[in-house]
Design an enzyme around this catalytic site. Structure first.
Site, PDB file in Angstrom:
ATOM      1  N   ASP A  22       0.889  -1.208  -0.105  1.00 15.20           N
ATOM      2  CA  ASP A  22       0.087  -0.065  -0.004  1.00 15.20           C
ATOM      3  C   ASP A  22       0.998   1.535  -0.072  1.00 15.20           C
ATOM      4  O   ASP A  22       2.006   1.219   0.188  1.00 15.20           O
ATOM      5  CB  ASP A  22      -0.925   0.019   1.224  1.00 15.20           C
ATOM      6  CG  ASP A  22      -2.397   0.893   1.064  1.00 15.20           C
ATOM      7  OD1 ASP A  22      -2.034   1.659  -0.101  1.00 15.20           O
ATOM      8  OD2 ASP A  22      -3.283   0.796   1.581  1.00 15.20           O
TER       9      ASP A  22
HETATM   10  C1  NOJ Z   1      -3.928   3.902   0.117  1.00 13.77           C
HETATM   11  C2  NOJ Z   1      -5.266   3.172   0.162  1.00 13.77           C
HETATM   12  O1  NOJ Z   1      -5.112   2.483   1.429  1.00 13.77           O
HETATM   13  C3  NOJ Z   1      -5.342   2.278  -0.921  1.00 13.77           C
HETATM   14  O2  NOJ Z   1      -6.674   1.445  -0.698  1.00 13.77           O
HETATM   15  C4  NOJ Z   1      -5.296   2.699  -2.238  1.00 13.77           C
HETATM   16  O3  NOJ Z   1      -5.347   1.872  -3.184  1.00 13.77           O
HETATM   17  C5  NOJ Z   1      -3.954   3.473  -2.590  1.00 13.77           C
HETATM   18  N1  NOJ Z   1      -3.801   4.611  -1.087  1.00 13.77           N
HETATM   19  C6  NOJ Z   1      -3.535   3.915  -3.634  1.00 13.77           C
HETATM   20  O4  NOJ Z   1      -4.293   5.039  -3.806  1.00 13.77           O
END
Ligand code: NOJ
Length: 728
Positions: free
Chosen positions: A280
């Site tokens: 993430d």
């Molecule tokens: C953080 C989020 O937790 C995740 O769900 C998302 O896909 C990513 N950022 C990318 O934006």
């Protein structure tokens, strides 16, 4: 001039990958594992140097409400051209974006989608989303989110499919197939040109954040991890999901983006996951904050060795992996494995042959009438009728309606979280939808000011109050300490009640809300989630009976915040809670039961479940559970028949009930259908602490009905010598 083998489309992909790997420097390999966001002219040199393998189109970047700025394809092509024609090896970039619930044609939030209990519709809306996103040049969508959530304070409950691993697993498979277009249970060798790569996230247990506070630590036992939190991910992998995102949080002190057991052993070895794992956003760098890495280099070492293949937006891999390999802290074999995984997906997307997007395609693909019709249908089917004293469906003839409440004419509240590609002006509000349905304004009073609403309501036959949450109250980093309605809303219903006209409350929201009082006071309550671009129309479809509601709760609705966590598939305890005597597991200041149980939802007709039988097949280990469902009312409708199981005695206490099958059953008035659920070894076993299936002989109870409190039940048995014996 001969072309290098990796550029030769007639050769097998594995051969092309190996040829390419042999040509790559350590730096270029690390570059393939580096994802960076909002790529623009400032990044061109890095792309040219092969230091970036993937672009992330972040929310705030190219998107915006000015449609002219939204032409992703041009920007993507510009950068792609540099990667393909100016970098040494010409490896194309893969572009990812948060395509969470629809794209331009915004669908209901995932929790709402789940309430329709319809894998078919979820596949359909994800197909639409994939086509729209791919037409904009996007290759990869960061969904489905498969985090089981038992705590509605956690804002991201909106993004997932609810509390049940079985339901979430079925919907996960459908979501993946919709995105990727694959019918086979494997990562596609070749993705269709109008589909995108799916990403199962956030692996795993993120929904168990303590206190319902985002990014927080979790404590999850191996039993719960394998049987609850991992289950939907397994379903996604089994249906060919090509990527997985490792989560931010830690379980018992091990952050998921450095969790070797879960990433390398469970996901990649036990489950044979052949795609790639992306961290993430920033999660690799955050290993330092977690206190398990001394610096970015150490973080990269831990994450890579644990199995994270791509580093989302920290550059820790880019900056450190070559040295880590040279120092022997990360093996070159591990690095090569990660690069192979990424290249495999790039080849499967056909990017080496067709790296560019068609900038004119989106106009012919976005917001098609049939797409809008599909998300409208899903919106209507997702809505859960929680109470109806008979005021619904509305009969529009000679009816004067008054519409009020803070969300009556709101656009963003219909979208919910994560709609970077939806345009607010394309949403139909509830007020606009009612006006359109009535055909004239004569019969609709609408006012935002409550004092005026009181006056107008007095002159009306029915008051519709649109309550609930704004879009920004759920989703990432939007957690609450209470699940009560936002301030003042309950008071509105209480005041309206004194006017003595029927009150219909429509609630928009991204989480289960405490509707205890509202349900007492209102004549009808419809829970509409954040229903998307056509959500206002979907509410009207249900209010006026054009669609008979069939949504069922994918998550328990508590009576009070203090009951959290409250979920239907809990273990029995030594002092089960519905006991009347003292010293049972209960509260002194509230009933223990939920306000609305998992699986609950009303219809404008009624259904009866009867004639239940269980029978065994002597040739195979399987129990058939047969039941008749009858529409006992006077209009056609759809019920969701739900099959629950309990393993009476096992070496580990098993949940009081677990969903093991469901089917949407549409019936004409008076019609009866026979439904059969098949339960085999997979349904009857549980997973041990290592994730192995355990099937123990003994008695099982099974129930089929309209929600998780279904009363109609039967028993069957697996005898000590392994015979399966039905109850009839
Ligand atoms: C953080 C989020 O937790 C995740 O769900 C998302 O896909 C990513 N950022 C990318 O934006």
């Amino acid at each position: 001039m001969t072309i290098p083998a990796y550029k030769n489309p007639t050769l097998p992909v594995t051969e092309r990958i190996e040829d390419l790997l042999l040509r790559m420097t350590l730096e270029e390999k690390a570059g393939q594992l580096n994802q960076w966001y909002n790529l623009g002219p400032d990044d061109y040199d890095q792309v040219r140097n092969g230091e970036i393998g993937s672009g992330l189109l972040a929310n705030s970047s190219t998107a915006g409400n000015n449609r002219q700025e939204r032409v992703f394809a041009r920007g993507i092509n510009e950068i792609q051209k540099i990667a393909v024609t100016e970098s040494r090896l010409g490896i194309p970039l893969i572009f990812g974006r948060d395509v969470i619930h629809g794209y331009r044609t915004v669908a209901p939030i995932p929790l709402g989608m789940a309430a329709a209990w319809s894998p078919r519709l979820i596949r359909a809306v994800n197909t639409i989303a994939a086509k729209e996103a791919r037409a904009d040049g996007i290759h990869w969508g960061f969904s489905p989110m498969l985090d089981i959530a038992r705590d509605p304070r956690w804002g991201r409950v909106a993004e997932g499919f609810g509390e049940d691993p079985f339901l979430a697993g079925k919907l996960a498979a459908a979501a993946v197939r919709g995105f990727q277009g694959n019918d086979q249970d494997a990562i596609p060798q070749q993705f269709p040109v109008d589909r995108i790569v799916a990403c199962a996230k956030h692996f795993v247990g993120y929904g168990a954040a303590e206190g319902g506070r985002d990014y927080n630590s979790t404590e999850i036992t191996p039993q719960t991890l394998h049987n609850i939190y991992l289950a939907p991910f397994k379903a996604a992998i089994e249906s060919g999901c090509a990527t997985v995102m490792s989560a931010f949080h830690d379980i018992g002190g091990i952050p998921l983006s450095a969790h070797r057991y879960l990433l390398a052993e469970v996901l990649k070895e036990q489950w044979r996951f052949g795609g790639f794992i992306v961290s993430d956003w920033g999660a690799v760098g955050e290993l330092v904050n977690h206190g398990i890495a001394v610096d970015g280099g150490h973080a990269a070492q831990l994450a890579c060795n644990a199995g994270v293949d791509v580093d989302m937006c920290t550059t820790m891999y880019l900056r450190n992996l070559p040295a880590l390999v040279r120092e022997g802290k990360v093996s070159e074999a591990r690095l090569n494995d990660a690069v192979r995984r990424v290249l495999r997906i790039k080849f499967a997307l056909g990017l080496f042959e067709n790296p560019y997007a068609d900038p004119n395609l989106s106009q012919t693909v976005h917001l098609l009438p049939e797409s809008l019709a599909t998300v409208r249908r899903l919106a209507a089917d997702s809505m859960v009728l929680l109470k109806n004293s008979g005021v619904l469906p509305l009969r529009p003839d000679n009816l004067t309606l008054c519409l009020s409440g803070p969300l009556a004419n709101q656009r963003q509240a219909l979208f919910g979280c994560w709609t970077p590609d939806g345009l607010e002006e394309e949403v139909t509000t509830l007020k606009e939808a009612i006006k359109a349905r009535l055909g004239s304004e004569t019969w609709l009073h609408h006012c935002d000011l409550w004092d005026d609403a009181v006056k107008l309501a007095r002159a009306s036959d029915v008051l519709i109050l649109a309550l609930g949450e704004s879009a920004g109250r759920s989703g990432e980093d939007n957690c609450t300490t209470t699940i009560d309605l936002p301030a003042g809303q309950e008071a509105l219903v209480e005041a309206a009640r004194r006017m003595e006209i029927p009150i219909v409350v429509v609630v928009f929201g991204g989480r289960p809300l405490n509707l205890t009082r509202v349900t007492d006071w209102a004549d009808a309550v419809l829970f509409a989630w954040h229903p998307g671009i056509t959500g206002g129309l979907g509410v009207v479809d249900v209010l006026f009976g054009d669609v008979n509601p069939s949504g069922r709760l994918p998550i328990t609705f508590p009576r009070a915040t203090g009951q959290i966590p409250l979920y239907y598939n809990h273990r029995p305890t030594g002092r089960p809670m519905p006991a009347n005597d003292r010293r049972s597991s209960r509260y002194v200041d509230s009933l223990d039961t939920p306000l609305f149980p998992f699986g609950f939802g009303l219809s404008y007709t009624t259904f009866a479940y009867g004639n239940m039988r269980t029978s065994a097949d002597s040739r195979i280990p399987e129990i058939s559970v047969t039941i008749e469902v009858t529409n006992t009312g006077d209009r056609a409708g759809t019920t969701v028949a739900q099959c629950y199981l309990r393993d009476r005695v096992a070496s580990v206490a098993r949940p009081v009930r677990e969903l093991k099958g469901f089917e949407r059953v549409s019936l004409e008035a008076g019609e009866t259908k026979t439904i059969v659920f098949k339960l085999g070894p997979k349904e009857l076993s549980y997973l041990d602490d290592n994730g192995n299936e355990v099937l123990e002989p003994g008695r099982f109870q099974v129930w089929v009905g309209a929600d998780s409190n279904a009363e109609l039940g039967a028993e069957f048995e697996i005898t000590p010598d392994g015979k399966w014996v039905g109850g009839d």
